[in-house]
Design a protein around this motif. Structure first.
Motif, PDB file in Angstrom:
ATOM      1  N   SER A  56      85.371  48.639  48.839  1.00  0.00           N
ATOM      2  CA  SER A  56      86.291  48.830  47.723  1.00  0.00           C
ATOM      3  C   SER A  56      86.885  47.492  47.312  1.00  0.00           C
ATOM      4  O   SER A  56      86.710  46.469  48.003  1.00  0.00           O
ATOM      5  N   GLN A  57      87.594  47.518  46.217  1.00  0.00           N
ATOM      6  CA  GLN A  57      88.182  46.280  45.715  1.00  0.00           C
ATOM      7  C   GLN A  57      89.214  45.718  46.694  1.00  0.00           C
ATOM      8  O   GLN A  57      89.253  44.507  46.957  1.00  0.00           O
ATOM      9  N   ASP A  58      90.043  46.562  47.261  1.00  0.00           N
ATOM     10  CA  ASP A  58      91.056  46.105  48.215  1.00  0.00           C
ATOM     11  C   ASP A  58      90.396  45.518  49.470  1.00  0.00           C
ATOM     12  O   ASP A  58      90.868  44.507  50.015  1.00  0.00           O
ATOM     13  N   GLU A  59      89.302  46.165  49.917  1.00  0.00           N
ATOM     14  CA  GLU A  59      88.606  45.657  51.096  1.00  0.00           C
ATOM     15  C   GLU A  59      87.961  44.293  50.816  1.00  0.00           C
ATOM     16  O   GLU A  59      87.963  43.396  51.677  1.00  0.00           O
TER      17      GLU A  59
END
Length: 538
Positions: free
Chosen positions: A5-8
């Motif tokens: 994901s983007q946060d990861e």
């Protein structure tokens, strides 16, 4: 490899940046040491080729580390930019939804403004006719007794007037809804004509004037109705004295005319005078006294004096229960008025009790298909809405629409379903089928709105507003489309009528549009509930 994901991705990039930064510091430290060693070897004039080669390798590694750090910084900046773009996208979506709602409201306002413009144009066209009526009014005094008797027989035959006393008929007046702002709303002729059947013998010439007042007032021609009514009142006082039941009857009619003109103070004075006369001449428990009390309570209610109106309405209810019995339909109509007064004071427990009792009387005495049953359910639903009881209100609205459907098409089946079921099906399927079936192919349910049209139309609008509050916009638009088609069909039917002349067509059309406009403005809040106050011409 599993997609991140983007946060990861951002978190991993930060970790890599920290590692690269540490590695760069380590390489810089090693490079510093090698440079020092290289300088010492050159002083000793020893072989420095190996040291120089290692130094070049370290510098290349440091350059690659710097490049990796730069790319990582770019990735983090890009991730932050994407987050900003997504937030802006959500904001724009919210603005689009708000603009869609405002657009729907503006369309409604445009339709209302067009109706007002059309009415104004029709009013200008009718000025010549008004002039003829004024000239006719001035010639009324020339009628002799013989002419008055002849006209009396014709008008009495048309309006169904009787000299015998009949049961009270408060009715739900079709053209006289609760509320209407500053707009004048003529009292229906059926309401005013009830005054002629109050059990009193009105002289022939005065009865002619009396019936003319009824005719002009019901058409909104107050400049004609008021002088005629005053003339009849003056003649009655000359022949019978002020304290006579006939005078009280005419005072009641004149009060209703003043009320239609928003002259509430004059109307209240006339009704109080009529009440005093009837209490003195007929007794405190006479039905005519109850009629005057009810009209006075309605007047106070329209002025917002709900506390003053409530005891008057309760006293009228007691008289009707005593004279007619507790299960009489006229008692139910009085209960409706009392419930509405309590609702405006926030006494919702009493409101529900009065409406439910009225509903039981109508269902037991008049049957499920009586129009008053649907109207009372609408009023009760309005009370539920103002308390936030949306489920109970929704059930009542659906009962009204289902009953209208059954009266038009019979039992529900796959081909013919109540309009609310079709609306909810469209709401459920709006995401599954992009080419949603147009409303016109849904069996033409809007024809059922012709059954007790005002109540069905009000129910469609109220349930539509409730759907919008619940976020069911597709279902709401379906009901609004149904109401719009019903109104259009009604106006088309008026235009195509050939049994009446053009003046009567325009007059009927103005009356229908005025009724719809008053119903739309009956409540400035989201929902209305078709709340009616019953007025009597007696």
């Amino acid at each position: 490899m599993t997609a991140l994901s983007q946060d990861e991705l951002v978190s991993s990039t930060k970790t890599v940046v920290q590692g690269l930064d540490a590695l760069r510091n380590e390489h810089n430290s090693i490079l510093t040491g090698l440079i020092s060693s290289l300088k010492a070897i050159k002083k000793d004039k020893a072989d420095s080729n190996l040291m120089e080669e290692k130094t070049q390798i370290l510098r290349k590694n440091i350059d690659m580390i710097e490049l990796g750090l730069g790319e990582a910084q770019v990735m983090m900046a890009l991730a932050q930019h994407l987050q900003t773009v997504e937030a802006e996208k959500q904001k724009l979506r919210a603005q689009v939804r708000r603009l869609c709602q405002e657009n729907a409201w503006l369309r409604d306002e445009l339709a209302s403004t067009q109706q007002k413009l059309q009415q104004s144009e029709q009013s200008v066209a009718s000025l010549e006719e008004e002039k003829k009526h004024l000239e006719f009014m001035n010639s009324i005094k020339k009628y002799d007794n013989e002419q008055g008797v002849n006209e009396e027989s014709v008008i009495s035959e048309k309006s169904g007037l009787s000299n015998k006393e009949e049961p009270l008929d408060l009715g739900f007046p079709e053209d006289d809804d609760d509320g209407g702002g500053d707009m004048l709303s003529p009292t229906p002729s059926g309401v005013m004509s009830a005054a002629a059947s109050a059990g009193y013998e009105i002289p022939a010439r005065l009865r002619t004037l009396h019936n003319l007042v009824i005719q002009y007032a019901s058409q909104g021609r107050y400049e004609v109705a008021v002088p005629l009514c005053k003339q009849a009142l003056e003649d009655l006082e000359k022949t019978s004295g002020h304290d006579h039941p006939d005078v009280a009857t005419m005072l009641n009619i004149l009060a209703l005319v003043y009320r239609d003109q928003n002259k509430y103070r004059e109307a209240a004075n006339l009704l109080n005078d009529a009440l005093a006369i009837r209490e003195t001449t007929l007794g405190d428990s006479h039905p005519a006294v109850a009629a005057t009390l009810n009209n006075l309570a309605v007047l106070y209610g329209k002025r917002g004096k709900y506390k003053e109106a409530e005891p008057l309405c309760k006293r009228a209810l007691e008289i009707r229960e005593k004279v007619l019995g507790k299960d009489h339909p006229d008692v139910a109509k009085q209960l409706n008025n009392l419930a509405l007064l309590c609702q405006n004071q926030g006494k919702y427990e009493e409101v529900e009790y009065y409406y439910q009792r009225a509903l039981e009387i109508y269902e037991s005495k008049l049957g499920q298909d009586d129009p008053n049953v649907a109207k009372t359910k609408n009023n009760l639903a309005s009370a539920y809405l103002k308390q936030g009881k949306y489920k109970q209100a929704e059930v009542l609205y659906k009962e009204v629409l289902t009953r209208a459907h059954e009266k038009e098409f019979g039992s529900s089946n796959r081909e013919y379903k109540p309009i609310w079921k079709l609306a909810e099906e469209r709401e459920e399927n709006k995401g599954k089928n992009k080419e949603n079936m147009p409303y016109a192919e849904y069996g033409g349910w809007h024809k059922a709105a012709k059954v007790d049209s005002p109540t069905v139309m009000t129910t469609l609008k109220n349930l539509s507003a409730l759907y919008r509050r619940q976020g069911k916009y597709e279902a709401a638009e379906t009901l609004e489309d149904c109401a719009l088609r019903s109104k259009k069909d009604a106006l088309d039917m008026v235009r195509s009528t050939t049994k009446i002349d053009g003046t009567d067509i325009d007059r009927t059309k103005r009356r229908m549009e005025g009724r719809e406009r008053r119903r739309d403005s009956a409540d400035s809040s989201l929902l209305t509930g078709d709340e009616h106050e019953h007025e009597e011409g007696k």
